[in-house]
Write an enzyme that holds these catalytic residues in place. Structure first.
Site, PDB file in Angstrom:
ATOM      1  CB  SER A   1      -0.929  -0.060   1.204  1.00 20.07           C
ATOM      2  OG  SER A   1      -1.867   0.961   1.157  1.00 20.07           O
TER       3      SER A   1
ATOM      4  CG  HIS B   1      -5.567  -2.310   0.348  1.00 24.93           C
ATOM      5  ND1 HIS B   1      -5.000  -1.964  -0.857  1.00 24.93           N
ATOM      6  CD2 HIS B   1      -4.900  -1.591   1.282  1.00 24.93           C
ATOM      7  CE1 HIS B   1      -4.045  -1.064  -0.658  1.00 24.93           C
ATOM      8  NE2 HIS B   1      -3.954  -0.828   0.636  1.00 24.93           N
TER       9      HIS B   1
END
Ligand code: NAG
Ligand code: NAG
Ligand code: NAG
Ligand code: NAG
Ligand code: NAG
Length: 429
Positions: free
Chosen positions: A171, A375
């Protein structure tokens, strides 16, 4: 409205009272990273790095299980950088054979866990105090890329005597890497391979309703900063950790709400989330973030560009242009391997593909086959090892031979060829 609020607070309070101690599902929660690693027999060293702008950052270096640091010395070094609101802990907290940090350590890598400025383990500066000085929080991912990563990379190279290191980012840990590689291209030379898990670069197709909503209302954050003098959000706090561990643990009526909160942020993938693991997450996460960092992300959602922080009317003073300059993706010459997923609320597949197409040295691009993967599954999915980490490890191993002998000039493979060539040339005379 008032009554509703009171009753929510009251029921939360009663629930916390009801759960006496913690149910003994797992004993991994409530530990900090040092306690956690000790529990699993990974030795830890703490290393402090000072940046050019005087932040003092902490890295944790770990051994393989039951290993010693002397044997770490000649292993290929890898720096792991966490994402937004996370910390080094999030690369280890699923334990051995699951979390990437531990898998790499057990597979013969010299593992260095980074912590961004402002997060739990990196709240130091030579003169500024994070609790009282607003100036401490004047940074975004661009700043972490420009200052923090080069400081860490140079430190690791110097400490290990290697020519290049591996880098793994999740990320925001990828965003700041790409910012660094674009702003200080000489650092591309110091990277064997950059592995990007759920990379965040272009963000205009992001599906997170939460992020899209905030991005539309950036003035909320200006209000927080300028009017209320708040510059940091969601720092680690023992009280919050204790309460959330209880509310999210097995036996709590609120456990499913914890799961839903996580799904809302990252994407819904119920089968891959072990509910019993929730208190392990919340004992160290969230780990704090600067408002400026968040705002920089939101600006990207609005602009559809990967570019430097937008100071509005002050752009002229900062950049001598009305619009903030874009990061030069063509300058990112380090080899990059990209892993992304379709059901990721914070990294849209479309955005990753646009970015990958522009990258000059993309060596691998893998869309996770599991359609529900999200994610945070890149860190915490039940089968994260099988689905992602095993492949990441195999791919990194193919590059291992480059980390030590990077600048040694002649590749050993060519020496016999050179000798034969030499003899042939001599033969002519
Ligand atoms: C917790 O551990 C105790 C003893 O170690 C055991 O008696 C009890 O059944 C356990 N509770 C649960 C919910 O597993
Ligand atoms: C850690 O090491 C201790 C002593 O060396 C041993 O008793 C224990 O089983 C080890 N734990 C793990 C998880 O390997
Ligand atoms: C670590 O050492 C302990 C005790 O010596 C042993 O039980 C354990 O299996 C070892 N773990 C590994 C992964 O070597
Ligand atoms: C971890 O993986 C190693 C090697 O694949 C295996 O020997 C070991 O039993 C595994 N440990 C656990 C706790 O699953
Ligand atoms: C790396 O080099 C060593 C010796 O030079 C060789 O034995 C090993 O197979 C190589 N590893 C890879 C993954 O190419």
């Amino acid at each position: 409205m008032f009554i509703a609020k009171v009753s929510i607070v009251l029921s939360l309070f009663l629930e916390i009272k009801r759960i006496e101690g913690f149910p003994n599902i797992t004993k991994d929660y409530g530990l900090d990273i040092y306690q956690f690693l000790r529990k699993y027999n990974y030795s830890t060293e703490t290393h402090w790095v000072q940046t050019e702008d005087n932040y003092i950052l902490r890295m944790q270096r770990i051994t393989r299980r039951n290993g010693t640091f002397s044997e770490n010395q000649n292993k290929p070094a890898v720096l792991l950088m966490h994402g937004l609101l996370c910390s080094a802990m999030d690369f280890v907290n699923m334990g051995p054979n699951k979390s990437l940090g531990l898998i790499l350590a057990d597979s013969g890598f010299d593992v260095w866990l980074g912590n961004n400025r402002g997060t739990t383990w990196s709240r130091q500066h030579t003169t500024l105090d994070p609790d009282t000085d607003a100036k401490f929080w004047d940074f975004s991912y661009e700043t972490c890329g420009y200052y923090d990563l080069p400081a860490k990379i140079d430190y690791i190279l110097q400490k290990t005597g290697q020519q290049k290191i591996f880098y793994v980012g999740h990320s925001q840990g990828t965003t700041q890497f790409f910012a660094m590689a674009a702003l200080r291209p000489e650092y591309n030379e110091k990277i064997v391979l950059m592995t990007a898990l759920a990379p965040v670069v272009y963000t205009n197709h992001i599906s997170s309703l939460l992020f899209r909503t905030f991005a539309k209302h950036l003035s909320i954050f200006e209000l927080l900063s300028y009017v209320f003098n708040i510059h940091e959000l969601l720092p680690h706090s023992q009280l919050v950790a204790d309460v959330s561990m209880k509310l999210c643990s097995d036996g709590s009526r609120f456990q499913e709400m914890c799961a839903i909160l996580l799904f809302e942020i990252s994407g819904y993938d119920s089968p891959q989330l072990d509910r019993s693991f929730l208190p392990v997450i919340t004992s160290n996460t969230p780990a704090g973030i600067s408002i400026k960092m968040l705002v920089h992300f939101f600006q990207g959602i609005n602009s559809g560009q990967f570019r430097r922080y937008d100071y509005g009317a002050l752009n002229i003073a900062h950049y001598k242009s009305l619009e903030p300059p874009e990061f030069d993706i063509s300058a990112i010459t380090a080899p990059v391997a990209v892993y992304y997923a379709e059901n990721d609320y914070l990294t849209a597949a479309q955005d990753v593909e646009r970015f990958s197409d522009e990258l000059p040295n993309l060596v691998k691009k893998r869309l996770i086959e599991n359609k529900k993967f999200t994610h945070l599954d890149f860190l915490w999915a039940k089968d994260v090892n099988k689905i992602v980490n095993a492949d990441v490890l195999e791919h990194m191993k193919q590059y291992v031979n480059q980390s030590n002998k990077a600048n040694s000039g002649v590749n050993e493979k060519f020496i016999p060829i050179l000798i034969i060539l030499f003899i042939h040339i001599i033969g002519y005379f």
